[in-house]
Design an enzyme around this catalytic site. Structure first.
Site, PDB file in Angstrom:
ATOM      1  N   ALA A  27      40.648  92.866  72.172  1.00  0.00           N
ATOM      2  CA  ALA A  27      40.483  91.575  71.499  1.00  0.00           C
ATOM      3  C   ALA A  27      41.627  91.299  70.530  1.00  0.00           C
ATOM      4  O   ALA A  27      42.074  92.184  69.802  1.00  0.00           O
ATOM      5  CB  ALA A  27      39.154  91.536  70.751  1.00  0.00           C
ATOM      6  N   SER A  57      50.877  96.360  70.678  1.00  0.00           N
ATOM      7  CA  SER A  57      51.781  95.409  71.335  1.00  0.00           C
ATOM      8  C   SER A  57      53.223  95.783  71.009  1.00  0.00           C
ATOM      9  O   SER A  57      53.511  96.247  69.896  1.00  0.00           O
ATOM     10  CB  SER A  57      51.524  93.992  70.826  1.00  0.00           C
ATOM     11  OG  SER A  57      52.583  93.142  71.207  1.00  0.00           O
ATOM     12  N   PHE A  81      42.702  87.502  79.103  1.00  0.00           N
ATOM     13  CA  PHE A  81      43.627  87.715  80.228  1.00  0.00           C
ATOM     14  C   PHE A  81      43.588  89.184  80.690  1.00  0.00           C
ATOM     15  O   PHE A  81      43.070  89.500  81.773  1.00  0.00           O
ATOM     16  CB  PHE A  81      45.018  87.268  79.755  1.00  0.00           C
ATOM     17  CG  PHE A  81      46.182  87.687  80.585  1.00  0.00           C
ATOM     18  CD1 PHE A  81      46.137  87.649  81.972  1.00  0.00           C
ATOM     19  CD2 PHE A  81      47.375  88.103  79.974  1.00  0.00           C
ATOM     20  CE1 PHE A  81      47.245  88.031  82.737  1.00  0.00           C
ATOM     21  CE2 PHE A  81      48.472  88.470  80.717  1.00  0.00           C
ATOM     22  CZ  PHE A  81      48.404  88.453  82.103  1.00  0.00           C
ATOM     23  N   ILE A  82      44.075  90.105  79.876  1.00  0.00           N
ATOM     24  CA  ILE A  82      44.156  91.505  80.319  1.00  0.00           C
ATOM     25  C   ILE A  82      42.752  92.122  80.366  1.00  0.00           C
ATOM     26  O   ILE A  82      42.406  92.849  81.296  1.00  0.00           O
ATOM     27  CB  ILE A  82      45.082  92.341  79.398  1.00  0.00           C
ATOM     28  CG1 ILE A  82      46.465  91.680  79.271  1.00  0.00           C
ATOM     29  CG2 ILE A  82      45.231  93.761  79.932  1.00  0.00           C
ATOM     30  CD1 ILE A  82      47.414  92.378  78.293  1.00  0.00           C
ATOM     31  N   PHE A 115      34.928  84.311  72.670  1.00  0.00           N
ATOM     32  CA  PHE A 115      35.427  83.166  73.442  1.00  0.00           C
ATOM     33  C   PHE A 115      36.351  82.268  72.616  1.00  0.00           C
ATOM     34  O   PHE A 115      36.411  81.070  72.830  1.00  0.00           O
ATOM     35  CB  PHE A 115      34.277  82.392  74.105  1.00  0.00           C
ATOM     36  CG  PHE A 115      33.733  83.158  75.286  1.00  0.00           C
ATOM     37  CD1 PHE A 115      34.175  82.901  76.566  1.00  0.00           C
ATOM     38  CD2 PHE A 115      32.822  84.194  75.099  1.00  0.00           C
ATOM     39  CE1 PHE A 115      33.715  83.652  77.650  1.00  0.00           C
ATOM     40  CE2 PHE A 115      32.352  84.948  76.168  1.00  0.00           C
ATOM     41  CZ  PHE A 115      32.802  84.676  77.448  1.00  0.00           C
ATOM     42  N   ASN A 162      55.505  92.642  77.523  1.00  0.00           N
ATOM     43  CA  ASN A 162      55.004  91.313  77.901  1.00  0.00           C
ATOM     44  C   ASN A 162      54.279  91.312  79.240  1.00  0.00           C
ATOM     45  O   ASN A 162      54.886  91.617  80.266  1.00  0.00           O
ATOM     46  CB  ASN A 162      56.154  90.310  77.949  1.00  0.00           C
ATOM     47  CG  ASN A 162      56.577  89.920  76.568  1.00  0.00           C
ATOM     48  OD1 ASN A 162      57.130  90.737  75.833  1.00  0.00           O
ATOM     49  ND2 ASN A 162      56.302  88.688  76.183  1.00  0.00           N
ATOM     50  N   ASP A 182      61.199  84.545  66.304  1.00  0.00           N
ATOM     51  CA  ASP A 182      61.234  85.026  67.684  1.00  0.00           C
ATOM     52  C   ASP A 182      62.006  86.334  67.738  1.00  0.00           C
ATOM     53  O   ASP A 182      63.110  86.439  67.193  1.00  0.00           O
ATOM     54  CB  ASP A 182      61.947  83.988  68.576  1.00  0.00           C
ATOM     55  CG  ASP A 182      61.174  83.728  69.854  1.00  0.00           C
ATOM     56  OD1 ASP A 182      60.108  84.340  70.019  1.00  0.00           O
ATOM     57  OD2 ASP A 182      61.650  82.922  70.662  1.00  0.00           O
ATOM     58  N   ARG A 228      62.940  90.017  77.350  1.00  0.00           N
ATOM     59  CA  ARG A 228      61.612  90.622  77.292  1.00  0.00           C
ATOM     60  C   ARG A 228      61.466  91.555  78.486  1.00  0.00           C
ATOM     61  O   ARG A 228      62.155  91.413  79.485  1.00  0.00           O
ATOM     62  CB  ARG A 228      60.506  89.542  77.384  1.00  0.00           C
ATOM     63  CG  ARG A 228      60.472  88.551  76.232  1.00  0.00           C
ATOM     64  CD  ARG A 228      60.008  89.189  74.932  1.00  0.00           C
ATOM     65  NE  ARG A 228      59.939  88.216  73.849  1.00  0.00           N
ATOM     66  CZ  ARG A 228      60.958  87.889  73.058  1.00  0.00           C
ATOM     67  NH1 ARG A 228      62.151  88.448  73.238  1.00  0.00           N
ATOM     68  NH2 ARG A 228      60.808  87.015  72.091  1.00  0.00           N
ATOM     69  N   TYR A 231      50.836  88.032  63.520  1.00  0.00           N
ATOM     70  CA  TYR A 231      50.165  88.684  64.667  1.00  0.00           C
ATOM     71  C   TYR A 231      50.695  90.108  64.825  1.00  0.00           C
ATOM     72  O   TYR A 231      49.934  91.072  64.896  1.00  0.00           O
ATOM     73  CB  TYR A 231      50.430  87.864  65.937  1.00  0.00           C
ATOM     74  CG  TYR A 231      50.207  88.619  67.238  1.00  0.00           C
ATOM     75  CD1 TYR A 231      48.937  88.708  67.813  1.00  0.00           C
ATOM     76  CD2 TYR A 231      51.274  89.231  67.911  1.00  0.00           C
ATOM     77  CE1 TYR A 231      48.734  89.400  69.003  1.00  0.00           C
ATOM     78  CE2 TYR A 231      51.080  89.921  69.097  1.00  0.00           C
ATOM     79  CZ  TYR A 231      49.803  90.001  69.639  1.00  0.00           C
ATOM     80  OH  TYR A 231      49.619  90.688  70.816  1.00  0.00           O
TER      81      TYR A 231
HETATM   82  N1  LIG Z   1      49.505  89.356  76.935  1.00  0.00           N
HETATM   83  C1  LIG Z   1      50.526  90.115  76.565  1.00  0.00           C
HETATM   84  O1  LIG Z   1      51.667  89.885  76.959  1.00  0.00           O
HETATM   85  C2  LIG Z   1      50.318  91.308  75.664  1.00  0.00           C
HETATM   86  C3  LIG Z   1      51.413  92.104  75.367  1.00  0.00           C
HETATM   87  C4  LIG Z   1      51.236  93.209  74.542  1.00  0.00           C
HETATM   88  C5  LIG Z   1      49.981  93.503  74.045  1.00  0.00           C
HETATM   89  N2  LIG Z   1      48.939  92.709  74.342  1.00  0.00           N
HETATM   90  C6  LIG Z   1      47.632  93.066  73.783  1.00  0.00           C
HETATM   91  O2  LIG Z   1      46.688  93.181  74.833  1.00  0.00           O
HETATM   92  C7  LIG Z   1      45.402  92.777  74.367  1.00  0.00           C
HETATM   93  C8  LIG Z   1      44.854  91.680  75.265  1.00  0.00           C
HETATM   94  O3  LIG Z   1      45.734  90.556  75.197  1.00  0.00           O
HETATM   95  P1  LIG Z   1      45.551  89.287  76.124  1.00  0.00           P
HETATM   96  O4  LIG Z   1      46.893  88.815  76.498  1.00  0.00           O
HETATM   97  O5  LIG Z   1      44.552  89.569  77.169  1.00  0.00           O
HETATM   98  O6  LIG Z   1      44.954  88.254  75.074  1.00  0.00           O
HETATM   99  P2  LIG Z   1      43.897  87.083  75.307  1.00  0.00           P
HETATM  100  O7  LIG Z   1      44.051  86.150  74.167  1.00  0.00           O
HETATM  101  O8  LIG Z   1      43.965  86.534  76.678  1.00  0.00           O
HETATM  102  O9  LIG Z   1      42.522  87.863  75.171  1.00  0.00           O
HETATM  103  C9  LIG Z   1      42.022  88.268  73.935  1.00  0.00           C
HETATM  104  C10 LIG Z   1      40.525  88.043  73.958  1.00  0.00           C
HETATM  105  O10 LIG Z   1      39.985  88.430  72.679  1.00  0.00           O
HETATM  106  C11 LIG Z   1      38.970  87.500  72.341  1.00  0.00           C
HETATM  107  N3  LIG Z   1      38.752  87.561  70.898  1.00  0.00           N
HETATM  108  C12 LIG Z   1      39.535  87.088  69.892  1.00  0.00           C
HETATM  109  N4  LIG Z   1      39.000  87.344  68.701  1.00  0.00           N
HETATM  110  C13 LIG Z   1      37.835  88.031  68.948  1.00  0.00           C
HETATM  111  C14 LIG Z   1      36.827  88.566  68.130  1.00  0.00           C
HETATM  112  N5  LIG Z   1      36.888  88.477  66.797  1.00  0.00           N
HETATM  113  N6  LIG Z   1      35.769  89.168  68.706  1.00  0.00           N
HETATM  114  C15 LIG Z   1      35.694  89.260  70.058  1.00  0.00           C
HETATM  115  N7  LIG Z   1      36.627  88.762  70.893  1.00  0.00           N
HETATM  116  C16 LIG Z   1      37.675  88.153  70.334  1.00  0.00           C
HETATM  117  C17 LIG Z   1      39.488  86.172  72.837  1.00  0.00           C
HETATM  118  O11 LIG Z   1      38.455  85.223  73.020  1.00  0.00           O
HETATM  119  C18 LIG Z   1      40.130  86.576  74.155  1.00  0.00           C
HETATM  120  O12 LIG Z   1      39.214  86.488  75.227  1.00  0.00           O
HETATM  121  C19 LIG Z   1      45.598  92.370  72.917  1.00  0.00           C
HETATM  122  O13 LIG Z   1      45.313  93.456  72.085  1.00  0.00           O
HETATM  123  C20 LIG Z   1      47.070  92.027  72.827  1.00  0.00           C
HETATM  124  O14 LIG Z   1      47.568  92.166  71.534  1.00  0.00           O
HETATM  125  C21 LIG Z   1      49.075  91.612  75.138  1.00  0.00           C
END
Ligand SMILES: NC(=O)c1ccc[n+]([C@@H]2O[C@H](COP(=O)([O-])OP(=O)(O)OC[C@H]3O[C@@H](n4cnc5c(N)ncnc54)[C@H](O)[C@@H]3O)[C@@H](O)[C@H]2O)c1
Length: 322
Positions: free
Chosen positions: A86, A128, A17-18, A40, A181, A282, A220, A152
């Site tokens: 990741a 996070s 996503f991000i 993936f 979030n 939660d 949040r 996590y």
């Molecule tokens: N989405 C949120 O609200 C949020 C909030 C705070 C922090 N974050 C952080 O931002 C970052 C991105 O989060 P996101 O929401 O895009 O998550 P996401 O799950 O959409 O993307 C994570 C990606 O990492 C890949 N991945 C997982 N294990 C892997 C590995 N061993 N090797 C290579 N790729 C791997 C997955 O396939 C996925 O494409 C993360 O570090 C997450 O902790 C996200």
């Protein structure tokens, strides 16, 4: 001030996503090369539609935990900067707690080992807000204690401590960004790891009821994904961020009841909601103090929730995901 323009950049989790929005932005900002390493687990080729139009976007379907893999990619592509995006989403903690924890720690470990031996120059590491656990005071600044309530979050907090301590003792070029979030286009809409916004909209579209856990008064801080990506780029550009942990949020909290109501309003739904038990572990309240992001990065969130939720749900509708 370093610029992303002309740099060889690697994004772990770049098909997520991000990470996928970050890849698009890095390419638009003139990075010489953007290399995505994603296994993936949750990443999608669809998220990379824009990035794949660029000749200087390179995709490796690989595991960022593996030292040998990352070493050869970083050497071959002459990487200068790594954005570590990741992870495996929070809800995975309920299915496979060990892996939900370890993936965060192992990827950080690999990236630190490679930074230590000079394989690349700068690490922008993503933490996070979940690392904090529920707010003991609000808004939460970076001095708020970490008290993770899921594997996590424990993995995120442990990785942060490892990354932070390495940056201090070895004087490595590292910034740690702690997003709250995120929401926006491309957040996973499928299965038990789906984001609440697409999952709720999808349920409504398919004739179901929105689900609320507990009393819905848990809060949040929702930040639009493009704001987060801008903050990550600023973290690279502003060297004053090195050695620091920096919150990225909107600075405003919102109850889950209000969030669901916003989705219902967009979908034109005024029916009943399904009430479920409060989820174990939660977090009750999260709201970012973003003074450090303002002062160090010059960051200011630009997309209001009203605009962001409309853009998000429009995207899911246009792409027939909901
Ligand atoms: N989405 C949120 O609200 C949020 C909030 C705070 C922090 N974050 C952080 O931002 C970052 C991105 O989060 P996101 O929401 O895009 O998550 P996401 O799950 O959409 O993307 C994570 C990606 O990492 C890949 N991945 C997982 N294990 C892997 C590995 N061993 N090797 C290579 N790729 C791997 C997955 O396939 C996925 O494409 C993360 O570090 C997450 O902790 C996200």
């Amino acid at each position: 001030m370093p610029s992303i323009n002309g740099k060889n950049v690697l994004v772990t989790g770049g098909a997520g996503f991000i990470g996928s929005h970050l890849c698009d932005e890095l390419l638009a900002e003139g990075a010489a090369k953007v290399v995505c390493v994603d296994n993936f687990f949750l990443g999608k080729m669809d998220n990379l539609k824009t990035a794949l139009k660029y000749n200087n976007f390179i995709l490796y379907r690989d595991d960022a935990r593996q030292f040998g893999v990352m070493q050869s990619v970083i050497e071959k592509e002459q990487i200068e900067v790594v954005f570590n995006m990741a992870t495996i989403a929070l809800n995975y903690s309920f299915f496979n707690p060990f892996d939900a924890y370890m993936v965060n720690v192992e990827i950080a470990n690999t990236l630190l080992e490679l930074l230590k031996v000079g394989a690349y120059r700068t690490l922008i590491h993503t933490s996070s807000s979940e690392a904090y656990g529920t707010a003991r005071y609000s808004p939460m600044d970076e001095n708020h204690p970490t008290d993770p309530t899921t594997p996590y979050a424990a993995g995120k907090a442990a990785a942060d401590m490892m990354v932070h301590s390495f940056s201090k003792i070895l004087d490595l070029d590292i910034s740690i960004i702690r997003p709250f979030n995120n929401y926006g286009p491309r957040q996973n809409a499928e299965g038990p790891l789906a984001g609440i916004i697409p999952a709720t909209a999808k349920r409504i579209k398919n004739g179901g009821r929105p689900i609320i856990n507990g009393d819905g008064e848990q809060t949040r801080d929702f930040i639009y994904v493009k704001d987060t990506v801008r903050g990550l780029l600023l973290a690279y550009e502003k060297e004053e961020s090195r050695g620091k942990i920096i919150n990225l949020g909107s600075g405003k909290d919102m109850t889950m009841n209000s969030l669901l109501q916003g989705i219902c309003d967009y979908m034109g739904y005024d029916g009943k909601w399904e009430h479920k038990e409060e989820r174990i572990s939660d977090v009750r309240n999260l709201c970012a103090n973003i003074d450090r992001a303002r002062n160090v990065l010059g960051f200011e969130p630009e997309i209001s929730f009203e605009t962001g939720i409309r853009k998000t749900l429009d995207w899911y509708m246009e792409n027939e995901i909901i």
